[in-house]
Motif scaffolding. Structure first.
Motif, mmCIF file in Angstrom:
data_model
loop_
_atom_site.group_PDB
_atom_site.id
_atom_site.type_symbol
_atom_site.label_atom_id
_atom_site.label_comp_id
_atom_site.label_asym_id
_atom_site.label_seq_id
_atom_site.Cartn_x
_atom_site.Cartn_y
_atom_site.Cartn_z
ATOM 1 N N LEU A 98 0.653 -1.387 -0.212
ATOM 2 C CA LEU A 98 0.038 -0.009 -0.125
ATOM 3 C C LEU A 98 0.937 1.297 0.018
ATOM 4 O O LEU A 98 0.606 2.052 -0.914
ATOM 5 C CB LEU A 98 -1.112 -0.096 1.272
ATOM 6 C CG LEU A 98 -1.826 1.223 1.465
ATOM 7 C CD1 LEU A 98 -2.510 1.420 0.163
ATOM 8 C CD2 LEU A 98 -2.702 1.034 2.512
ATOM 9 N N ARG B 227 2.582 1.554 -3.475
ATOM 10 C CA ARG B 227 1.648 2.007 -4.557
ATOM 11 C C ARG B 227 0.835 3.589 -4.212
ATOM 12 O O ARG B 227 0.714 4.153 -5.149
ATOM 13 C CB ARG B 227 0.196 1.042 -4.601
ATOM 14 C CG ARG B 227 0.470 -0.508 -5.027
ATOM 15 C CD ARG B 227 -0.775 -1.109 -4.972
ATOM 16 N NE ARG B 227 -0.421 -2.556 -5.266
ATOM 17 C CZ ARG B 227 -0.345 -3.111 -6.506
ATOM 18 N NH1 ARG B 227 -0.467 -2.354 -7.451
ATOM 19 N NH2 ARG B 227 0.089 -4.233 -6.637
ATOM 20 N N ASP C 144 -7.633 0.282 4.622
ATOM 21 C CA ASP C 144 -7.672 -0.354 3.353
ATOM 22 C C ASP C 144 -8.557 -1.641 3.192
ATOM 23 O O ASP C 144 -9.147 -1.927 2.237
ATOM 24 C CB ASP C 144 -6.224 -1.037 2.956
ATOM 25 C CG ASP C 144 -5.817 -1.802 3.938
ATOM 26 O OD1 ASP C 144 -6.131 -1.788 5.281
ATOM 27 O OD2 ASP C 144 -4.839 -2.768 3.773
ATOM 28 N N SER D 261 -4.168 -3.445 -1.901
ATOM 29 C CA SER D 261 -3.559 -2.052 -2.253
ATOM 30 C C SER D 261 -3.577 -1.345 -3.217
ATOM 31 O O SER D 261 -3.863 0.050 -3.282
ATOM 32 C CB SER D 261 -1.843 -2.466 -1.962
ATOM 33 O OG SER D 261 -1.444 -3.402 -2.927
ATOM 34 N N ALA E 88 -5.152 2.336 -2.667
ATOM 35 C CA ALA E 88 -4.339 3.425 -2.945
ATOM 36 C C ALA E 88 -4.872 4.767 -3.577
ATOM 37 O O ALA E 88 -4.856 5.715 -2.991
ATOM 38 C CB ALA E 88 -3.492 3.111 -3.833
#
Length: 641
Positions: free
Chosen positions: A9, A12, A162, A512, A516
């Motif tokens: 994460l 990215r 996330d 991710s 992101a």
């Protein structure tokens, strides 16, 4: 922009800020676990190489040639000294995306002391802690800067997860015909995929066409979009002419807009308590009913045949009393009485003999029910059409909750009986198989041969892939959704599975990559509502104030629409002083009335005013253009230690 983290994460997110928003980025990572300065330099060089590769792909597609900088800094601990070295005092925003909540909280408190005006985006799994932390850090910023307008702090601190960001897309992908949803408190956006209407016909745009897909009905596994050779690429936010010309192509349309289930609905999924009927099996209940009926019949027969019994209700009660005495074998033998009375006494004694084992079975079943009420359920024998969910970690737990909210039957498979999502599965009474999904017999216990889809969400790519391949060997046409860490690996896996099983649906998703864009948008200062995947691209939903955006201010709804970039979907009609500061916030109490509300059926000729706030759908590049503070430059990467 400062990004602190050491997983996919963080990487990215740094690439997203550098390539999409053209921001100067500093990525702060912990030292390499391998000893020696050479290992640290190698790690930094590798990170910079991946960032540069992402930048080069973007530059090749845009042709931009300006320069900006991106740094990678190693810090053993995110204390004030490390944050000062990273430039937190001059930064516009900082994202704390470590996997450990405590590390992110400590760093957020230190960063707020160093820069009260810093926009903070914090990754936290604990929702309650996140709400309290937002209030605390915003209050600290207000006290640290006298005269600071509190309204300027609406997006000063944003706590995201996330898992929460990716869960709606993962849950929707696993179920055919289920809409992709973006939850925003009392708001629910539903985006549904529609198959091509047939040759020579125009795809139905619904309320609003969000995207045109690249796949066709003859290539169901190709809907992933990872390999578009020979097919037209997906188109985000097309105009009416493009939609009219797109015959034979699937679409993603905005079908409905409703309110999300309230907290009471979620509690109903968990159950209001153990129903009395579930204490005993159906066979036992029928046995008890038959015995009670027999006893009542004997009591009535005793009342009718005994000539010396009182008449009316007293006589019936006396006959019932005699029957119960005979039933429990404590009455006097009917010696010297009529043959009918003797036969009825024998029948009552026989019923008493039958009653004892039935009562014992009832006690044992009740004790077993209470004992298993706090245990994990086993999959029922006749279960079919369900979703098999592998992994009950952070992401799997959120996806399980979303699937149950949608009313979709689920069977979970988890190797660790103490995993994070096991208590949720127990509370929701979701059947769960404890075991390694790669071992023979585990997926069979989850009824994989009768399942509708397999959703592999463990943290191990090899486990997810092995489970998917084994499931396909059992059921070749099974819908499979894989959570894979590496995008390149996900592309190869998707192409291979599509070739081996052309009639089966295969999806590969990275948490991710889904999360992101939301984290990057929050760092830019907008109110993020969520994102939905369109094949391997992402479509974002955001709430935006019209003031300060010349692309929107003073323009009509039709004039503000830019195909492929953004489209206004709704208008917040509440007065500016009565609006919710964050449309993505969940109401604290049930029944909270939201003033005004959102209007979705907008007239194309409505002129957007500076005081308006709109909900729009946008591509990443389009939203970056709306919110970007700099011209779009090329990014030059450098590394420091």
């Amino acid at each position: 922009m400062i990004v602190c983290g050491d997983d996919a994460l963080a990487e990215r997110l740094a690439a997203e800020l550098a390539t999409v928003y053209r921001e100067q980025v500093t990525l702060v990572v912990p030292p390499s676990r391998r000893s020696g300065a050479g290992a640290g330099r190698t790690r930094v060089a590798a990170l910079l190489g991946r960032l540069q590769a992402a930048v080069n792909r973007t530059v090749d597609s845009t042709g931009l040639d300006d320069t900006a900088t991106a740094h990678v800094v190693e810090a053993a601990e995110l204390d004030e000294a490390a944050l000062a070295e990273a430039g937190v005092s001059e930064a516009a925003a900082m994202a704390l995306v470590h996997d450990d909540d405590e590390t992110n909280v400590r760093a957020a408190l230190a960063a707020r002391r160093l820069n009260p005006r810093l926009r903070l985006v914090i990754r936290l799994y604990n929702r309650k802690l996140g709400q309290h932390l937002e209030d605390l850090l915003d209050q600290a910023a207000t006290l640290a800067v006298p005269g600071l307008d509190p309204e300027a702090l609406d997006t000063s601190t944003t706590v995201l997860s996330d898992a929460d960001t990716a869960a709606p897309a993962l849950a929707a992908t696993a179920v055919a015909g289920t809409s992709k949803v973006v939850q925003a408190g009392g708001l629910l956006l539903r985006a549904v995929e529609r198959t091509p209407p047939g040759h020579g016909r125009v795809a139905d745009p619904g309320l609003c066409t969000l995207a045109l897909l690249s796949s066709t009905t003859n290539d169901p596994a190709g809907a992933e979009g990872s390999d578009t050779s020979g097919r037209e690429a997906p188109v985000l936010l097309p105009d009416d002419d493009t939609v009219a010309a797109a015959t034979g192509r699937g679409t993603v349309v905005l079908e409905t807009v409703t309110h999300t289930p309230s907290g009471s609905a979620v509690r109903r999924l968990a159950g209001r308590g153990l129903p009395l009927g579930s204490l005993f099996s159906r066979r036992l209940r029928w046995s008890l009913t038959g015995l009670v009926t027999s006893v009542l019949g004997v009591a009535v027969a005793t009342w009718l045949t005994a000539g010396d019994q009182p008449v009316g209700l007293p006589g019936l009660l006396h006959a019932a009393y005699l029957t119960l005495l005979d039933l429990f074998a404590i009455g006097d033998p009917a010696l010297g009485e009529s043959p009918v009375r003797q036969v009825l006494q024998l029948l009552s004694g026989l019923a008493g003999l039958l009653l004892m084992p039935v009562l014992l079975a009832a006690v044992l079943e009740a004790l077993g029910t209470f004992r298993t009420a706090s245990a994990l359920r086993r999959p029922p024998r006749g279960l079919s059409g369900h979703v098999v969910l592998l992994g009950l970690g952070k992401v799997g737990t959120r996806v399980l909750a979303r699937l149950r909210e949608l009313g979709i039957p689920v069977v979970c498979v988890e190797e660790d009986p103490e995993a994070r999502g096991v208590p949720l599965a127990r509370r929701l009474r979701v059947p769960t198989v404890v075991g390694d999904a790669t071992q023979e017999g585990v997926l069979e216990a989850a009824k994989i041969h009768r399942a509708h889809a397999l959703l592999a969400l463990t943290s191990s790519d090899t486990t997810n892939l092995e489970a998917a391949l084994y499931a396909r060997s059992v059921e070749a046409d099974l819908r499979v959704v894989l959570r894979l860490y590496d995008d390149d690996f996900a592309t190869v896996v998707h192409r291979t599975l599509r070739t081996a099983h052309p009639r089966a649906l295969t999806r590969s998703r990275s948490v991710s990559s889904l999360a992101a864009p939301a984290f990057a948008g929050a760092m830019m200062g907008r109110q993020v509502l969520g994102a939905i995947p369109v094949e391997r691209r992402v479509l974002l939903f955001a709430a935006l104030n019209v003031a300060g955006h010349p692309q929107l201010e003073g323009r009509t709804i039709a004039e503000s629409f830019r195909p492929g970039a953004w489209r206004v979907l709704a208008l917040d009609t509440a007065e500016p002083g009565e609006r919710l500061p964050d449309l993505a916030a969940t109401p604290a109490h049930e029944g909270v009335h939201r003033p005004g509300g959102l209007v979705w059926d907008l007239h194309p000729g409505y002129v957007l005013r500076p005081e308006d706030r709109v909900v729009l759908a946008a591509s990443r590049q389009g939203l970056a253009e709306l919110l970007g503070r700099h011209p779009q430059p090329r990014v030059r990467t450098t590394g420091t230690q």
